[in-house]
Design a protein around this motif. Sequence first.
Motif, PDB file in Angstrom:
ATOM      1  N   PHE A 152      -8.633  11.243  -5.872  1.00 60.73           N
ATOM      2  CA  PHE A 152      -9.505  10.581  -4.692  1.00 60.73           C
ATOM      3  C   PHE A 152     -10.905  10.245  -5.460  1.00 60.73           C
ATOM      4  O   PHE A 152     -11.445   9.285  -3.944  1.00 60.73           O
ATOM      5  CB  PHE A 152      -9.594  12.126  -3.360  1.00 60.73           C
ATOM      6  CG  PHE A 152      -7.993  11.885  -3.434  1.00 60.73           C
ATOM      7  CD1 PHE A 152      -7.296  10.748  -2.725  1.00 60.73           C
ATOM      8  CD2 PHE A 152      -7.271  13.366  -3.689  1.00 60.73           C
ATOM      9  CE1 PHE A 152      -5.956  11.616  -2.836  1.00 60.73           C
ATOM     10  CE2 PHE A 152      -6.145  13.899  -3.395  1.00 60.73           C
ATOM     11  CZ  PHE A 152      -4.949  12.929  -2.961  1.00 60.73           C
ATOM     12  N   TRP A 161       0.819  -1.199   0.366  1.00 59.29           N
ATOM     13  CA  TRP A 161       0.572  -0.278   0.321  1.00 59.29           C
ATOM     14  C   TRP A 161       0.397   1.342   0.246  1.00 59.29           C
ATOM     15  O   TRP A 161       0.249   1.981  -0.558  1.00 59.29           O
ATOM     16  CB  TRP A 161      -0.858   0.164   0.989  1.00 59.29           C
ATOM     17  CG  TRP A 161      -1.499   1.686   1.341  1.00 59.29           C
ATOM     18  CD1 TRP A 161      -2.974   1.368   0.620  1.00 59.29           C
ATOM     19  CD2 TRP A 161      -1.635   2.786   1.812  1.00 59.29           C
ATOM     20  NE1 TRP A 161      -3.575   2.370   0.982  1.00 59.29           N
ATOM     21  CE2 TRP A 161      -2.571   2.568   2.035  1.00 59.29           C
ATOM     22  CE3 TRP A 161      -0.067   2.714   2.806  1.00 59.29           C
ATOM     23  CZ2 TRP A 161      -2.511   4.316   2.717  1.00 59.29           C
ATOM     24  CZ3 TRP A 161      -0.523   4.074   3.220  1.00 59.29           C
ATOM     25  CH2 TRP A 161      -1.110   5.409   3.802  1.00 59.29           C
ATOM     26  N   VAL A 211      -1.674   7.942  -6.765  1.00 57.50           N
ATOM     27  CA  VAL A 211      -2.223   9.249  -6.907  1.00 57.50           C
ATOM     28  C   VAL A 211      -0.940  10.132  -7.855  1.00 57.50           C
ATOM     29  O   VAL A 211      -1.854  11.168  -8.634  1.00 57.50           O
ATOM     30  CB  VAL A 211      -1.859   9.284  -5.239  1.00 57.50           C
ATOM     31  CG1 VAL A 211      -1.560  11.194  -5.664  1.00 57.50           C
ATOM     32  CG2 VAL A 211      -2.768   8.856  -4.497  1.00 57.50           C
ATOM     33  N   ALA A 220      -0.830   2.697  -3.562  1.00 56.05           N
ATOM     34  CA  ALA A 220      -1.506   4.272  -3.361  1.00 56.05           C
ATOM     35  C   ALA A 220      -1.088   5.588  -4.115  1.00 56.05           C
ATOM     36  O   ALA A 220      -1.670   5.815  -4.759  1.00 56.05           O
ATOM     37  CB  ALA A 220      -2.140   3.876  -2.179  1.00 56.05           C
ATOM     38  N   SER A 238      -6.339   1.531  -2.095  1.00 57.35           N
ATOM     39  CA  SER A 238      -7.459   2.134  -1.701  1.00 57.35           C
ATOM     40  C   SER A 238      -6.721   3.448  -0.702  1.00 57.35           C
ATOM     41  O   SER A 238      -5.813   3.223  -0.331  1.00 57.35           O
ATOM     42  CB  SER A 238      -8.065   1.103  -0.846  1.00 57.35           C
ATOM     43  OG  SER A 238      -9.254   1.568  -0.314  1.00 57.35           O
ATOM     44  N   LEU A 239      -7.573   4.609  -1.017  1.00 59.71           N
ATOM     45  CA  LEU A 239      -7.018   5.136   0.279  1.00 59.71           C
ATOM     46  C   LEU A 239      -8.541   5.445   0.834  1.00 59.71           C
ATOM     47  O   LEU A 239      -8.382   7.126   1.405  1.00 59.71           O
ATOM     48  CB  LEU A 239      -7.063   6.938  -0.833  1.00 59.71           C
ATOM     49  CG  LEU A 239      -5.531   6.759  -1.394  1.00 59.71           C
ATOM     50  CD1 LEU A 239      -5.109   7.797  -2.053  1.00 59.71           C
ATOM     51  CD2 LEU A 239      -4.561   6.893  -0.418  1.00 59.71           C
ATOM     52  N   SER A 240      -9.187   4.916   1.014  1.00 59.82           N
ATOM     53  CA  SER A 240     -10.307   5.299   1.775  1.00 59.82           C
ATOM     54  C   SER A 240      -9.597   5.025   3.779  1.00 59.82           C
ATOM     55  O   SER A 240      -8.800   3.697   3.756  1.00 59.82           O
ATOM     56  CB  SER A 240     -11.214   3.589   2.047  1.00 59.82           C
ATOM     57  OG  SER A 240     -12.503   4.036   0.250  1.00 59.82           O
ATOM     58  N   HIS A 253     -11.895   9.268   3.137  1.00 63.99           N
ATOM     59  CA  HIS A 253     -10.930   8.875   2.313  1.00 63.99           C
ATOM     60  C   HIS A 253     -10.077   9.852   2.888  1.00 63.99           C
ATOM     61  O   HIS A 253     -10.181  11.069   3.504  1.00 63.99           O
ATOM     62  CB  HIS A 253     -10.914   8.900   1.252  1.00 63.99           C
ATOM     63  CG  HIS A 253     -11.693   9.562   0.366  1.00 63.99           C
ATOM     64  ND1 HIS A 253     -10.811  10.800  -0.280  1.00 63.99           N
ATOM     65  CD2 HIS A 253     -13.179   9.989  -0.139  1.00 63.99           C
ATOM     66  CE1 HIS A 253     -11.941  12.077  -0.890  1.00 63.99           C
ATOM     67  NE2 HIS A 253     -12.530  11.558  -0.326  1.00 63.99           N
ATOM     68  N   TRP A 254      -8.419   9.205   2.365  1.00 64.24           N
ATOM     69  CA  TRP A 254      -7.182  10.499   2.532  1.00 64.24           C
ATOM     70  C   TRP A 254      -6.737  12.183   1.780  1.00 64.24           C
ATOM     71  O   TRP A 254      -7.093  12.553   1.949  1.00 64.24           O
ATOM     72  CB  TRP A 254      -5.874   9.709   2.723  1.00 64.24           C
ATOM     73  CG  TRP A 254      -5.742   8.347   3.573  1.00 64.24           C
ATOM     74  CD1 TRP A 254      -6.092   7.162   3.690  1.00 64.24           C
ATOM     75  CD2 TRP A 254      -5.080   9.587   5.162  1.00 64.24           C
ATOM     76  NE1 TRP A 254      -5.837   7.052   4.406  1.00 64.24           N
ATOM     77  CE2 TRP A 254      -5.078   8.369   6.193  1.00 64.24           C
ATOM     78  CE3 TRP A 254      -5.327   9.820   5.688  1.00 64.24           C
ATOM     79  CZ2 TRP A 254      -5.118   7.893   7.603  1.00 64.24           C
ATOM     80  CZ3 TRP A 254      -5.135  10.117   6.972  1.00 64.24           C
ATOM     81  CH2 TRP A 254      -4.999   9.145   8.412  1.00 64.24           C
ATOM     82  N   LEU A 278     -10.261   6.427  -6.191  1.00 65.83           N
ATOM     83  CA  LEU A 278      -9.105   5.134  -4.377  1.00 65.83           C
ATOM     84  C   LEU A 278     -10.070   5.924  -3.163  1.00 65.83           C
ATOM     85  O   LEU A 278      -9.484   4.640  -2.911  1.00 65.83           O
ATOM     86  CB  LEU A 278      -7.783   6.496  -4.939  1.00 65.83           C
ATOM     87  CG  LEU A 278      -6.762   6.151  -5.712  1.00 65.83           C
ATOM     88  CD1 LEU A 278      -5.222   6.843  -5.497  1.00 65.83           C
ATOM     89  CD2 LEU A 278      -6.943   4.685  -6.501  1.00 65.83           C
ATOM     90  N   GLY A 279     -10.845   6.384  -3.685  1.00 68.71           N
ATOM     91  CA  GLY A 279     -11.019   6.828  -1.989  1.00 68.71           C
ATOM     92  C   GLY A 279     -13.055   6.431  -1.654  1.00 68.71           C
ATOM     93  O   GLY A 279     -12.908   6.577  -0.852  1.00 68.71           O
TER      94      GLY A 279
END
Length: 359
Positions: free
Chosen positions: A261, A109, A117, A113, A181-183, A197-198, A264-265
């Motif tokens: 995002f 990760w 991004v 991730a 994933s950025l959750s 998410h981030w 990914l989020g």
Amino acid sequence: MNKVARIFTSESAVNPIVAIVLGLLFGALVMLAGGYNPIAAYGALFARIFGNSYDIGESIRAITPLILTGLSVAFAFRTGLFNIGAEGQFVMGMTGATFIGVKVTGLPWIIHAPLAVIVGALIGGLWGAIAGYLKAKRGVNEVITTIMLNWIALFLSNYIVNTFLLEPKQQRSYMIQDSASLSITWLSELMNHARIHWGTVIAILAAIVFYIILWKTRQGYELRAVGHNIDAAKYAGMNVNRNIVKAMFISGIFAGLGGVFEILGVFHYQVVAAASPGYGFDGIAVSLLGANNPLGIVLGAALFGGLSYGSAGMSFGADVPPEIIRIVIGSVIFFVATQGIVKWVLIPFYSKRKKERAS
């Protein structure tokens, strides 16, 4: 009067607040004309936004992409450019993140991730740089090119998803790898599975970076100088063409991050879309309301995102069509743009304050 008080009572701060109030009042009049109860409607709207932890989380989720697209439009404005291509840059950021998220496997990760991004942001930036290059080298107005690039981005994105990423018998891509994933799973569970998410954290940091680049660096000074007066910038020895391309590239990065995002989020896949998501166009309104200031954009995005998410509450809680909230948003933009009306409303306030100072 201390400095903080002066900031919040200054004309630049009061005018947008009055514009928001006038927009809400105008929306109330429209509801009354349609036979709806505006008090019940606005009550349902705010209950939808703040009613429980899930709704608060989803409101934050709706606000995040508006911050980034607002920053994108504002950055271009600050450098003398009119970037209405944030929509296309947003879509290309989505596509880049989806491609990396789906196709790249076997990475941890901490690498996967950030890679998704970075790639999505760079693709969004390069998409903006195309318009910057055409402006700098060929003199093509960026309004024209960004409009066309919005449509090209939509159909190119659909082609990429259809050709390389499509899940069989679906109108969407495969799900991204879990490592992309950025959750924020633990926080999402605490907020009844709201899609936190981030990207929200990155959006706030992006507003800070926006300020640092434009007002705390030499490069930012050059970008603003080119925006204020191209001839003076040339006389001072600045490379105008290079700065135009840089400005559109950085502007595109902000919008691209918004798309990144969302994939990914929030959704973790990309659909074959019939139309663009609209965040880039809403970013223009957020930038206008925020006066192209990073703090103002964060607050403007909070208003627009909250109203957009809360409009569903008006429909379910007060039987008011959610389209009414678009009238409210449009009214706010109108009153922000027509400063003369707001100033006319504020004449008694400013006259009273002048008399107090004179005495």
